[in-house]
Design a protein around this motif. Structure first.
Motif, PDB file in Angstrom:
ATOM      1  N   ASN A 166     -33.465  60.370  25.746  1.00 19.74           N
ATOM      2  CA  ASN A 166     -34.443  60.132  25.283  1.00 19.74           C
ATOM      3  C   ASN A 166     -34.792  59.738  23.740  1.00 19.74           C
ATOM      4  O   ASN A 166     -35.269  60.648  23.400  1.00 19.74           O
ATOM      5  N   TRP A 167     -34.737  58.317  23.541  1.00 23.99           N
ATOM      6  CA  TRP A 167     -34.781  58.396  21.461  1.00 23.99           C
ATOM      7  C   TRP A 167     -35.408  58.687  21.240  1.00 23.99           C
ATOM      8  O   TRP A 167     -36.115  59.268  19.520  1.00 23.99           O
ATOM      9  N   GLN A 168     -36.895  58.534  21.948  1.00 26.54           N
ATOM     10  CA  GLN A 168     -38.037  58.800  21.641  1.00 26.54           C
ATOM     11  C   GLN A 168     -38.441  60.229  21.096  1.00 26.54           C
ATOM     12  O   GLN A 168     -39.907  60.976  20.159  1.00 26.54           O
ATOM     13  N   ARG A 169     -37.441  61.621  21.376  1.00 27.53           N
ATOM     14  CA  ARG A 169     -37.503  63.092  21.274  1.00 27.53           C
ATOM     15  C   ARG A 169     -36.863  62.459  19.911  1.00 27.53           C
ATOM     16  O   ARG A 169     -36.996  63.808  19.907  1.00 27.53           O
ATOM     17  N   VAL A 170     -36.186  62.042  19.695  1.00 26.65           N
ATOM     18  CA  VAL A 170     -35.196  61.934  18.336  1.00 26.65           C
ATOM     19  C   VAL A 170     -36.108  61.871  17.256  1.00 26.65           C
ATOM     20  O   VAL A 170     -36.806  61.258  17.089  1.00 26.65           O
ATOM     21  N   ARG A 171     -36.028  63.753  16.263  1.00 25.79           N
ATOM     22  CA  ARG A 171     -36.250  63.462  15.147  1.00 25.79           C
ATOM     23  C   ARG A 171     -35.588  62.494  13.612  1.00 25.79           C
ATOM     24  O   ARG A 171     -34.759  63.560  13.435  1.00 25.79           O
ATOM     25  N   PRO A 188     -26.650  50.802  24.668  1.00 31.56           N
ATOM     26  CA  PRO A 188     -27.936  50.231  25.372  1.00 31.56           C
ATOM     27  C   PRO A 188     -29.008  51.460  26.082  1.00 31.56           C
ATOM     28  O   PRO A 188     -29.777  50.772  26.357  1.00 31.56           O
ATOM     29  N   SER A 189     -27.941  52.535  25.711  1.00 32.56           N
ATOM     30  CA  SER A 189     -29.459  53.697  25.993  1.00 32.56           C
ATOM     31  C   SER A 189     -31.014  53.550  25.339  1.00 32.56           C
ATOM     32  O   SER A 189     -31.642  53.845  25.328  1.00 32.56           O
ATOM     33  N   ALA A 190     -30.599  52.221  23.721  1.00 33.76           N
ATOM     34  CA  ALA A 190     -31.572  52.892  23.227  1.00 33.76           C
ATOM     35  C   ALA A 190     -32.186  51.534  23.429  1.00 33.76           C
ATOM     36  O   ALA A 190     -33.901  51.161  23.133  1.00 33.76           O
ATOM     37  N   LEU A 191     -31.731  51.155  24.614  1.00 35.70           N
ATOM     38  CA  LEU A 191     -33.011  49.216  24.574  1.00 35.70           C
ATOM     39  C   LEU A 191     -34.189  50.066  25.191  1.00 35.70           C
ATOM     40  O   LEU A 191     -35.406  49.048  25.133  1.00 35.70           O
ATOM     41  N   THR A 192     -34.215  50.885  26.158  1.00 31.44           N
ATOM     42  CA  THR A 192     -34.960  51.577  26.826  1.00 31.44           C
ATOM     43  C   THR A 192     -35.885  52.931  26.820  1.00 31.44           C
ATOM     44  O   THR A 192     -37.009  53.170  27.774  1.00 31.44           O
ATOM     45  N   THR A 193     -35.833  53.437  25.948  1.00 28.97           N
ATOM     46  CA  THR A 193     -36.136  54.842  25.854  1.00 28.97           C
ATOM     47  C   THR A 193     -37.448  54.873  24.263  1.00 28.97           C
ATOM     48  O   THR A 193     -37.001  56.020  23.675  1.00 28.97           O
ATOM     49  N   GLY A 194     -37.073  53.392  24.108  1.00 30.59           N
ATOM     50  CA  GLY A 194     -37.904  53.416  22.931  1.00 30.59           C
ATOM     51  C   GLY A 194     -36.911  53.778  21.454  1.00 30.59           C
ATOM     52  O   GLY A 194     -36.175  54.170  21.500  1.00 30.59           O
ATOM     53  N   LEU A 195     -38.136  53.965  20.783  1.00 34.54           N
ATOM     54  CA  LEU A 195     -37.238  54.168  18.796  1.00 34.54           C
ATOM     55  C   LEU A 195     -37.467  55.857  18.713  1.00 34.54           C
ATOM     56  O   LEU A 195     -38.651  57.029  19.186  1.00 34.54           O
ATOM     57  N   PRO A 196     -36.492  56.086  17.946  1.00 37.35           N
ATOM     58  CA  PRO A 196     -36.824  57.514  17.219  1.00 37.35           C
ATOM     59  C   PRO A 196     -38.107  57.670  16.509  1.00 37.35           C
ATOM     60  O   PRO A 196     -38.299  56.671  15.580  1.00 37.35           O
ATOM     61  N   GLU A 197     -38.508  59.178  16.071  1.00 39.48           N
ATOM     62  CA  GLU A 197     -39.453  59.433  15.447  1.00 39.48           C
ATOM     63  C   GLU A 197     -38.951  59.361  13.428  1.00 39.48           C
ATOM     64  O   GLU A 197     -38.126  59.803  14.246  1.00 39.48           O
TER      65      GLU A 197
END
Length: 304
Positions: free
Chosen positions: A89-94, A118-127
């Motif tokens: 989940n990229w959205q939990r990367v700071r 590929p994993s970044a396409l469906t899990t949003g962007l990092p903070e």
């Protein structure tokens, strides 16, 4: 009362397959283990949830009510386990970046990452946390960011640091500034009297100015601090002073003629941008993917 997810999983399997033997086959448990789990659940609830009809178990009214609440809990637990165990989940990367990097390099970087990872396409962007260099170092050192990009040197010994990109810095003035018509010797004398518009202490741009430009200006150069490069650019364009900024930050205004570039007596100056991280901070798969991507990324030619 201590109802466990395992007990609820056993209960749902029995409800779906009609017997402890069939539920055990689906769960990979022995029939006795399934029977024990059901017995524990009914003891916890102090009620029966199945009618025993020969070898078949059928939900009673209490069981129907329990299933309606238990199934969403199990679904949520499964989603949670998949989400966190995968670590994608990229959205939990700071991700922390100093101001110029965050404003000008990170947008194309993240857009390119979404296309190539590929994993970044469906899990949003990092903070993305945009701060000055000192604050980015503090965030990474405090384990509040997985990785950082800074415009100045890292003086925190506990952090790992490696060169990232090398960028050009330029001296800019208003398009009609008298400095433009001066000879090199006249210009150097005028620079000592000019009004310099600067970022705040702690910014990478300010640190480089202190190291490379201030020694040329004598003891007491005229300085005024503005907190953002955008504000400095606009102030320079309005004729309020001159500034030393990253080329990428002023390319638009140089191209449209709002700002003009002054040649420095020292020639072209560059600064090193750095990638920093805390060696003791654990990383998810998504954070590791971003870290590795940053190490090899190069900006598009139009952004350099």
């Amino acid at each position: 009362m201590r109802i466990t997810l395992r007990q609820l999983e056993i209960f749902i399997a029995i409800a779906d397959y009609g017997s402890t033997a069939a539920a055990g086959e689906q769960l990979g448990l022995s029939q006795s283990a399934v029977s024990a789990g059901l017995h524990e659940l009914e003891n916890q609830l102090d009620t029966r949830v199945f009618e025993r009809i020969g070898k078949r178990l059928a939900l009673n009214a209490e069981g129907e009510a329990l299933k309606a609440q238990a199934q969403p809990l199990l679904d949520q637990a499964q989603t949670l386990q998949q989400d966190f165990s995968a670590g994608n989940n990229w959205q939990r990367v700071r991700f922390a970046a100093s101001t110029t990097i965050g404003n000008y390099y990170c947008p194309p970087l993240l857009a390119q990452a979404r296309r190539e990872l590929p994993s970044a396409l469906t899990t949003g962007l990092p903070e993305l946390l945009i701060r000055n260099t000192a604050d980015v170092i503090a965030l990474v050192h405090g384990l509040r960011a997985d990785v950082g990009l800074i415009e100045g040197e890292c003086h925190q010994a506990e952090l790992a640091c490696e060169p990232w990109l090398r960028e050009e810095l330029v001296l800019v003035c208003a398009k009609e500034d008298a400095l433009l018509a001066m000879s090199p010797g006249q210009r150097l004398a005028a620079l000592k009297q000019a009004q310099w518009l600067l970022r705040e202490p702690g910014s990478g741009t300010r640190e480089v100015w202190e190291q490379q430009i201030r020694p040329l200006l004598g003891d007491q150069p005229r300085m005024a601090e503005l907190g953002q490069s955008e504000a400095i650019k606009q102030a320079v364009a309005a004729g309020l002073g001159i500034a030393y900024l990253s080329r990428i930050a002023v390319t638009d205004m140089l191209n449209n003629g709002t700002l003009a570039e002054l040649q420095l007596p020292t020639g072209i100056l560059y600064r090193q941008l750095y990638l920093i991280w805390h060696p003791q901070k654990s990383r998810t798969k998504a954070a590791t993917a971003l870290f590795q991507y940053l190490r090899q990324w190069q900006p598009p030619a139009s952004n350099t």
